[in-house]
Scaffold this motif. Sequence first.
Motif, PDB file in Angstrom:
ATOM      1  N   ASN A 139       0.876   3.068  16.579  1.00  0.00           N
ATOM      2  CA  ASN A 139       1.093   4.403  17.131  1.00  0.00           C
ATOM      3  C   ASN A 139       0.969   5.502  16.084  1.00  0.00           C
ATOM      4  O   ASN A 139       1.946   6.065  15.622  1.00  0.00           O
ATOM      5  CB  ASN A 139       2.475   4.471  17.801  1.00  0.00           C
ATOM      6  N   GLU A 140      -0.227   5.815  15.706  1.00  0.00           N
ATOM      7  CA  GLU A 140      -0.558   6.860  14.735  1.00  0.00           C
ATOM      8  C   GLU A 140      -0.525   6.372  13.296  1.00  0.00           C
ATOM      9  O   GLU A 140      -1.463   6.594  12.553  1.00  0.00           O
ATOM     10  CB  GLU A 140       0.381   8.071  14.855  1.00  0.00           C
ATOM     11  N   VAL A 141       0.576   5.752  12.881  1.00  0.00           N
ATOM     12  CA  VAL A 141       0.709   5.334  11.482  1.00  0.00           C
ATOM     13  C   VAL A 141       0.581   3.818  11.374  1.00  0.00           C
ATOM     14  O   VAL A 141       1.231   3.077  12.102  1.00  0.00           O
ATOM     15  CB  VAL A 141       2.069   5.760  10.904  1.00  0.00           C
ATOM     16  N   SER A 142      -0.267   3.363  10.464  1.00  0.00           N
ATOM     17  CA  SER A 142      -0.403   1.928  10.210  1.00  0.00           C
ATOM     18  C   SER A 142      -0.178   1.675   8.724  1.00  0.00           C
ATOM     19  O   SER A 142      -0.280   2.591   7.901  1.00  0.00           O
ATOM     20  CB  SER A 142      -1.797   1.429  10.613  1.00  0.00           C
ATOM     21  N   LEU A 143       0.134   0.444   8.391  1.00  0.00           N
ATOM     22  CA  LEU A 143       0.337   0.062   6.999  1.00  0.00           C
ATOM     23  C   LEU A 143      -0.731  -0.918   6.568  1.00  0.00           C
ATOM     24  O   LEU A 143      -1.116  -1.803   7.325  1.00  0.00           O
ATOM     25  CB  LEU A 143       1.709  -0.601   6.808  1.00  0.00           C
ATOM     26  N   ARG A 144      -1.206  -0.765   5.357  1.00  0.00           N
ATOM     27  CA  ARG A 144      -2.085  -1.763   4.755  1.00  0.00           C
ATOM     28  C   ARG A 144      -1.547  -2.097   3.373  1.00  0.00           C
ATOM     29  O   ARG A 144      -0.966  -1.244   2.687  1.00  0.00           O
ATOM     30  CB  ARG A 144      -3.524  -1.262   4.653  1.00  0.00           C
ATOM     31  N   GLU A 145      -1.711  -3.344   2.971  1.00  0.00           N
ATOM     32  CA  GLU A 145      -1.207  -3.749   1.661  1.00  0.00           C
ATOM     33  C   GLU A 145      -2.013  -3.077   0.558  1.00  0.00           C
ATOM     34  O   GLU A 145      -3.243  -3.026   0.598  1.00  0.00           O
ATOM     35  CB  GLU A 145      -1.261  -5.268   1.518  1.00  0.00           C
ATOM     36  N   ALA A 146      -1.315  -2.560  -0.438  1.00  0.00           N
ATOM     37  CA  ALA A 146      -1.969  -1.854  -1.532  1.00  0.00           C
ATOM     38  C   ALA A 146      -2.711  -2.824  -2.448  1.00  0.00           C
ATOM     39  O   ALA A 146      -2.364  -4.001  -2.560  1.00  0.00           O
ATOM     40  CB  ALA A 146      -0.939  -1.080  -2.336  1.00  0.00           C
ATOM     41  N   THR A 147      -3.725  -2.322  -3.111  1.00  0.00           N
ATOM     42  CA  THR A 147      -4.488  -3.082  -4.098  1.00  0.00           C
ATOM     43  C   THR A 147      -4.349  -2.392  -5.459  1.00  0.00           C
ATOM     44  O   THR A 147      -3.792  -1.293  -5.563  1.00  0.00           O
ATOM     45  CB  THR A 147      -5.975  -3.154  -3.720  1.00  0.00           C
ATOM     46  N   ASP A 148      -4.885  -3.011  -6.491  1.00  0.00           N
ATOM     47  CA  ASP A 148      -4.833  -2.409  -7.829  1.00  0.00           C
ATOM     48  C   ASP A 148      -5.522  -1.048  -7.850  1.00  0.00           C
ATOM     49  O   ASP A 148      -5.117  -0.153  -8.597  1.00  0.00           O
ATOM     50  CB  ASP A 148      -5.500  -3.336  -8.852  1.00  0.00           C
ATOM     51  N   ALA A 149      -6.543  -0.900  -7.027  1.00  0.00           N
ATOM     52  CA  ALA A 149      -7.281   0.364  -6.990  1.00  0.00           C
ATOM     53  C   ALA A 149      -6.443   1.511  -6.427  1.00  0.00           C
ATOM     54  O   ALA A 149      -6.773   2.684  -6.620  1.00  0.00           O
ATOM     55  CB  ALA A 149      -8.548   0.194  -6.155  1.00  0.00           C
ATOM     56  N   ASP A 150      -5.346   1.188  -5.752  1.00  0.00           N
ATOM     57  CA  ASP A 150      -4.486   2.215  -5.156  1.00  0.00           C
ATOM     58  C   ASP A 150      -3.463   2.780  -6.132  1.00  0.00           C
ATOM     59  O   ASP A 150      -2.736   3.720  -5.780  1.00  0.00           O
ATOM     60  CB  ASP A 150      -3.734   1.638  -3.947  1.00  0.00           C
ATOM     61  N   ARG A 151      -3.405   2.249  -7.329  1.00  0.00           N
ATOM     62  CA  ARG A 151      -2.340   2.670  -8.255  1.00  0.00           C
ATOM     63  C   ARG A 151      -2.311   4.184  -8.486  1.00  0.00           C
ATOM     64  O   ARG A 151      -1.231   4.798  -8.395  1.00  0.00           O
ATOM     65  CB  ARG A 151      -2.464   1.932  -9.588  1.00  0.00           C
ATOM     66  N   PRO A 152      -3.443   4.854  -8.777  1.00  0.00           N
ATOM     67  CA  PRO A 152      -3.389   6.320  -8.955  1.00  0.00           C
ATOM     68  C   PRO A 152      -2.853   7.035  -7.709  1.00  0.00           C
ATOM     69  O   PRO A 152      -2.079   7.998  -7.826  1.00  0.00           O
ATOM     70  CB  PRO A 152      -4.849   6.696  -9.227  1.00  0.00           C
ATOM     71  N   LEU A 153      -3.249   6.559  -6.526  1.00  0.00           N
ATOM     72  CA  LEU A 153      -2.762   7.142  -5.281  1.00  0.00           C
ATOM     73  C   LEU A 153      -1.247   6.950  -5.148  1.00  0.00           C
ATOM     74  O   LEU A 153      -0.526   7.874  -4.744  1.00  0.00           O
ATOM     75  CB  LEU A 153      -3.472   6.502  -4.093  1.00  0.00           C
ATOM     76  N   ILE A 154      -0.771   5.766  -5.489  1.00  0.00           N
ATOM     77  CA  ILE A 154       0.657   5.473  -5.394  1.00  0.00           C
ATOM     78  C   ILE A 154       1.451   6.389  -6.319  1.00  0.00           C
ATOM     79  O   ILE A 154       2.448   6.999  -5.915  1.00  0.00           O
ATOM     80  CB  ILE A 154       0.924   3.996  -5.738  1.00  0.00           C
ATOM     81  N   ILE A 155       1.013   6.509  -7.572  1.00  0.00           N
ATOM     82  CA  ILE A 155       1.709   7.344  -8.549  1.00  0.00           C
ATOM     83  C   ILE A 155       1.716   8.800  -8.094  1.00  0.00           C
ATOM     84  O   ILE A 155       2.753   9.476  -8.129  1.00  0.00           O
ATOM     85  CB  ILE A 155       1.054   7.231  -9.936  1.00  0.00           C
ATOM     86  N   GLU A 156       0.581   9.304  -7.641  1.00  0.00           N
ATOM     87  CA  GLU A 156       0.487  10.703  -7.198  1.00  0.00           C
ATOM     88  C   GLU A 156       1.396  10.957  -5.994  1.00  0.00           C
ATOM     89  O   GLU A 156       2.090  11.976  -5.928  1.00  0.00           O
ATOM     90  CB  GLU A 156      -0.953  11.034  -6.837  1.00  0.00           C
ATOM     91  N   THR A 157       1.398  10.012  -5.046  1.00  0.00           N
ATOM     92  CA  THR A 157       2.208  10.180  -3.839  1.00  0.00           C
ATOM     93  C   THR A 157       3.694  10.196  -4.165  1.00  0.00           C
ATOM     94  O   THR A 157       4.444  11.058  -3.681  1.00  0.00           O
ATOM     95  CB  THR A 157       1.905   9.051  -2.835  1.00  0.00           C
ATOM     96  N   LEU A 158       4.141   9.252  -4.979  1.00  0.00           N
ATOM     97  CA  LEU A 158       5.558   9.187  -5.333  1.00  0.00           C
ATOM     98  C   LEU A 158       5.966  10.384  -6.183  1.00  0.00           C
ATOM     99  O   LEU A 158       7.091  10.882  -6.070  1.00  0.00           O
ATOM    100  CB  LEU A 158       5.859   7.877  -6.058  1.00  0.00           C
ATOM    101  N   SER A 159       5.070  10.858  -7.030  1.00  0.00           N
ATOM    102  CA  SER A 159       5.346  12.047  -7.833  1.00  0.00           C
ATOM    103  C   SER A 159       5.565  13.260  -6.930  1.00  0.00           C
ATOM    104  O   SER A 159       6.518  14.031  -7.126  1.00  0.00           O
ATOM    105  CB  SER A 159       4.185  12.308  -8.803  1.00  0.00           C
ATOM    106  N   GLU A 160       4.701  13.413  -5.938  1.00  0.00           N
ATOM    107  CA  GLU A 160       4.844  14.520  -4.984  1.00  0.00           C
ATOM    108  C   GLU A 160       6.131  14.388  -4.180  1.00  0.00           C
ATOM    109  O   GLU A 160       6.874  15.361  -3.994  1.00  0.00           O
ATOM    110  CB  GLU A 160       3.656  14.545  -4.022  1.00  0.00           C
ATOM    111  N   ALA A 161       6.395  13.177  -3.690  1.00  0.00           N
ATOM    112  CA  ALA A 161       7.528  12.958  -2.788  1.00  0.00           C
ATOM    113  C   ALA A 161       8.870  13.192  -3.466  1.00  0.00           C
ATOM    114  O   ALA A 161       9.804  13.725  -2.849  1.00  0.00           O
ATOM    115  CB  ALA A 161       7.462  11.546  -2.217  1.00  0.00           C
ATOM    116  N   PHE A 162       8.981  12.783  -4.751  1.00  0.00           N
ATOM    117  CA  PHE A 162      10.268  12.884  -5.438  1.00  0.00           C
ATOM    118  C   PHE A 162      10.349  14.061  -6.405  1.00  0.00           C
ATOM    119  O   PHE A 162      11.399  14.290  -7.016  1.00  0.00           O
ATOM    120  CB  PHE A 162      10.557  11.578  -6.174  1.00  0.00           C
TER     121      PHE A 162
END
Length: 275
Positions: A139-162
């Motif tokens: 229902n609009e939002v789905s989850l996919r398991e992260a890969t090593d290539a997602d690390r910059p995205l993960i860091i940027e997202t958590l930096s923004e969120a917190f």
Amino acid sequence: MNYTVEEVRQPEDVRALEAAVNTFDGIDVKVGHEAVGQNDYAVYADDLLVGYLMLFPYLENEYEVNALVHPDYRKQGVFKALLETAKRDAKANGCEAFTFVIDRKSKSGKAVVDHLGAAYRFSEYNLVLKKAELFLKPNEVSLREATDADRPLIIETLSEAFGDPIDVTENIYRQIDTPDRVTYIGEVEGRPVGVIRALLSGDDAGSIHAFGVRASEQGKGYGSKMLKQMVQQLFRMGRTKLELDVETENKAALEIYKRAGFAENGGYEFYLLEL
């Protein structure tokens, strides 16, 4: 009495000490014995572990501290021996302050931080899952398991969120990037909107953390849907005992967690001591 500080001999020793402290103090503290052997210190009386201290270097100049002392060995210099050894090593590595994590119901823990003159910083609720929506559709939002290539995205997202600088977020993430954790990217129509992680422990438990929605995607209900999807995913993995922590002042996040089926189960207070 003079005590020798050494390494933990067996992870089971920490579990036994943790159980003794929780029973005596009427608390439910967990010091992360899954990571025994990493930045930790121990004091034994013969074969009994009577004192344990773990450092978590979440910042280069500030370490988080968890410590336990057996009820029968308190006020005998066990904690002092652990703390002085940990301080010496931490200072040598550039640490400037310790943040002590205390169960909010622990009278002995509060007495220790008061004696040290540590300053109160903030509190967190510990929440446990009471009711799960097991048949929720994406229902609009789905989850996919992260890969090593997602690390910059993960860091940027958590930096923004917190609201933390990229380098601070990178350092924290490096400390918690361990094999016993799973990471998922929340997506809406193929675009990433958030990150959510869980620490897996035992055979059926999981602790959700590092959960954040990108700044441009906040306020759209995606966080609530990501959390419910994560609960469902963890249930598929056989992880039915779920928990998470949230700052007591973060009312918006607290409401999201409660709507997803989580309920308060104690909490922690954080105190800062400059070295």
